[in-house]
Design a protein around this motif. Structure first.
Motif, mmCIF file in Angstrom:
data_model
loop_
_atom_site.group_PDB
_atom_site.id
_atom_site.type_symbol
_atom_site.label_atom_id
_atom_site.label_comp_id
_atom_site.label_asym_id
_atom_site.label_seq_id
_atom_site.Cartn_x
_atom_site.Cartn_y
_atom_site.Cartn_z
ATOM 1 N N UNK A 1 0.808 -1.072 0.029
ATOM 2 C CA UNK A 1 0.105 0.084 -0.171
ATOM 3 C C UNK A 1 0.848 1.266 0.040
ATOM 4 N N UNK A 2 1.924 1.154 0.918
ATOM 5 C CA UNK A 2 2.730 2.425 0.882
ATOM 6 C C UNK A 2 3.591 2.725 -0.429
ATOM 7 N N UNK A 3 4.140 1.554 -1.106
ATOM 8 C CA UNK A 3 4.891 1.691 -2.167
ATOM 9 C C UNK A 3 4.029 2.063 -3.302
ATOM 10 N N UNK A 4 2.479 1.577 -3.423
ATOM 11 C CA UNK A 4 1.764 2.123 -4.510
ATOM 12 C C UNK A 4 1.480 3.747 -4.339
ATOM 13 N N UNK A 5 1.663 4.152 -2.972
ATOM 14 C CA UNK A 5 1.435 5.515 -2.816
ATOM 15 C C UNK A 5 2.780 6.306 -3.110
ATOM 16 N N UNK A 6 3.962 5.815 -3.197
ATOM 17 C CA UNK A 6 5.113 6.514 -3.611
ATOM 18 C C UNK A 6 6.148 6.469 -2.419
ATOM 19 N N UNK A 7 6.087 5.696 -1.573
ATOM 20 C CA UNK A 7 7.047 5.817 -0.543
ATOM 21 C C UNK A 7 7.257 4.362 0.237
#
Length: 309
Positions: free
Chosen positions: A212-218
């Motif tokens: 979820x965080x990687x999909x949000x860019x971090x």
């Protein structure tokens, strides 16, 4: 030891209730002479007379009254044993040991167990909390019969049924500046520290947060790893960090914690029922069917503004 035929016990009970051979014979759908013969044979087997007979009356002897009480108890026990055997054969009776992860235990597990009691009242359960890995290990070691764990999982010779897909929500300390907002984008939390399930004990939940965080860019900054839902929320309430949690957790009242929805997050926390593939007992399949239906009814949770009281 006297070896009595079950049918003769039934004949004896019928005559003892009617105290009339003709009526007893009619009730048993047989002629009176064969019934009289069977009662005499029963008396020969037990070694005493059970009835006093005259041309007009039939009465139990004192020994016959003692036999009657025992025979009734024996027949009642036999009927209960037959019923219990039938229930066991159908998977409607027995004992099931269930392991569960902490987040499931404090949210929907009570609903599952209540539904199980309503549908299979003669199935008795014992439950114990584990990490997902711990529950799978207990399943492999036959310490439990059924596990409720996060999906996906790694395990050999296991079968599973998905029961719940839950939205991701954000847990914040109630004094966090973002609490004033009803809607938050996960991307806005990229500089926050996260309290997370450990990758070794809660791999599936850890992976959901990472994706979820990687999909949000971090990539999330980790403040602490905690393997218990109350432990995570306790640290959030203490201001140690924020956390991504299943939406069902937002129903809990935790001091110092506020939950906010993350509608743009596509990831879901998933739970499955898991059991050994070799365990083909009807009891297990019956329990799985009941619990899987409840999971389908529960569906995916939503979250509003739930603040710890």
């Amino acid at each position: 030891m006297v070896d009595l035929e079950l049918r003769r016990v039934r004949y004896f009970l019928a005559v003892a209730q009617e105290l009339h051979f003709a009526r007893a014979a009619e009730r048993l759908h047989m002629a009176q002479p064969p019934l009289s013969v069977q009662i005499r044979k029963l008396e020969e087997e037990v070694g005493f007379r059970v009835f006093e007979r005259t041309s007009r009356n039939v009465a139990l002897t004192e020994a016959g009254r003692v036999l009657l009480a025992g025979a009734r108890n024996a027949m009642d026990e036999l009927q209960r044993a037959i019923y219990s055997g039938q229930q066991t054969e159908r998977g409607h009776s027995g004992h099931v040991r269930i392991g569960f992860v902490s987040s499931g235990g404090v949210t929907f597990l009570p609903k599952l167990l209540r539904q199980l009691r309503n549908n299979l009242p003669e199935v008795h359960t014992t439950t114990r909390q584990y990490s997902s890995n711990g529950a799978l290990e207990a399943l492999a070691q036959r310490s439990i019969d059924l596990a409720i764990v996060r999906t996906p999982f790694v395990g050999e010779k296991l079968q599973h049924r998905p029961i719940l897909r839950d939205r991701v929500v954000l847990a914040l300390p109630d004094d966090h500046p973002m609490c004033r907002r009803k809607r938050i984008r996960l991307q806005e939390m990229q500089h926050e520290s996260f309290v997370m399930y450990p990758p070794n004990e809660g791999h599936a939940a850890y992976s959901v947060v990472q994706r979820a965080c990687l999909a949000a860019g971090f990539s999330p900054l980790v403040a602490e790893f905690v393997d218990d839902v109350y432990g995570i929320l306790g640290l959030v309430g203490a201001g140690i960090g924020v956390a991504l949690m299943p939406a069902a957790i937002s129903r809990l009242s935790v001091d110092g914690v506020v939950f906010r929805p993350l509608p743009e997050v596509a990831e879901r926390f998933e739970l499955s029922l898991v059991w050994r593939a070799e365990d083909d007992r009807r009891l297990i399949s019956a329990v799985v069917e009941v619990l899987a239906k409840v999971g389908g009814v529960l569906g995916s949770h939503t979250v509003g503004d739930h603040r710890g009281e």
